[in-house]
Design a protein around this motif. Sequence first.
Motif, short mmCIF file in Angstrom:
data_model
loop_
_atom_site.label_atom_id
_atom_site.label_comp_id
_atom_site.label_asym_id
_atom_site.label_seq_id
_atom_site.Cartn_x
_atom_site.Cartn_y
_atom_site.Cartn_z
N VAL A 14 -3.23 79.94 -41.29
CA VAL A 14 -2.77 80.85 -40.25
C VAL A 14 -2.20 82.15 -40.82
O VAL A 14 -2.49 83.23 -40.32
N ILE A 17 -5.06 84.34 -41.73
CA ILE A 17 -5.76 84.81 -40.53
C ILE A 17 -5.00 85.97 -39.90
O ILE A 17 -5.58 87.01 -39.58
N VAL A 18 -3.69 85.81 -39.76
CA VAL A 18 -2.86 86.86 -39.17
C VAL A 18 -2.91 88.11 -40.05
O VAL A 18 -3.06 89.23 -39.55
N GLN A 21 -6.37 89.78 -39.66
CA GLN A 21 -6.56 90.44 -38.37
C GLN A 21 -5.74 91.73 -38.29
O GLN A 21 -6.26 92.78 -37.92
N TRP A 50 -2.44 81.36 -33.16
CA TRP A 50 -3.44 81.00 -34.16
C TRP A 50 -3.27 79.55 -34.63
O TRP A 50 -4.25 78.86 -34.90
N VAL A 59 -11.42 77.60 -34.88
CA VAL A 59 -11.41 78.69 -35.85
C VAL A 59 -12.05 78.23 -37.15
O VAL A 59 -11.77 77.14 -37.64
N ALA A 73 -13.22 82.96 -34.38
CA ALA A 73 -12.74 82.05 -33.35
C ALA A 73 -13.81 82.00 -32.27
O ALA A 73 -14.28 83.04 -31.81
#
Length: 184
Positions: A14, A17-18, A21, A50, A59, A73
């Motif tokens: 996570v 991913i954050v 993004q 997430w 995901v 996703a």
Amino acid sequence: MAIAAVRTATASDVAEIVRIQAGTWATAYAELVPPAAIEQLSTPEAHAAWEQAAGAGAVLVATEGSATVGFVAAGPAEAPENAAPADGPTLGPESWGEIGVLLVEPRWGRRGHGGRLLAEAAAALRTAGAVYGLAWVPEADTASRQFYARAGWEPDGAVRAFDTGEGTLREIRITGSLDLKLVE
């Protein structure tokens, strides 16, 4: 060259991913989305969302060696209004999957990660019963539009707009078959 792969995301992914993004949006959409909206991508609420999506298996992450370089996703979609493929009848919602977001960190671009992510997401959506896919892409994002076009996905004429607080972000809907083959 390091080994590239795609796998299901876990809670331990996570933070990456954050980071991907928020960083990618800050680079690619700086002129489309106000800084305050981009900052929202790194909040505790974003992390929690997430974590929930990763926990649901919705995901996938792309890796190169030990680095996480991108993610997608995907899940069920609402059928586009009057969705009738050229060779058949109008399809119901069970036939549609949606790519909610697909991002590859810019420094890892042009290495096939986006294609691998889309192909794996399409395979998962097909396994769940979907036949066609859709994605919403900012109208001004020509790179994403070209990426989807290489997969055979094209704009279907639908447009939606969001108030960003400092203007309007227009997105176009891209649709296509989920029967994708990865070209190496």
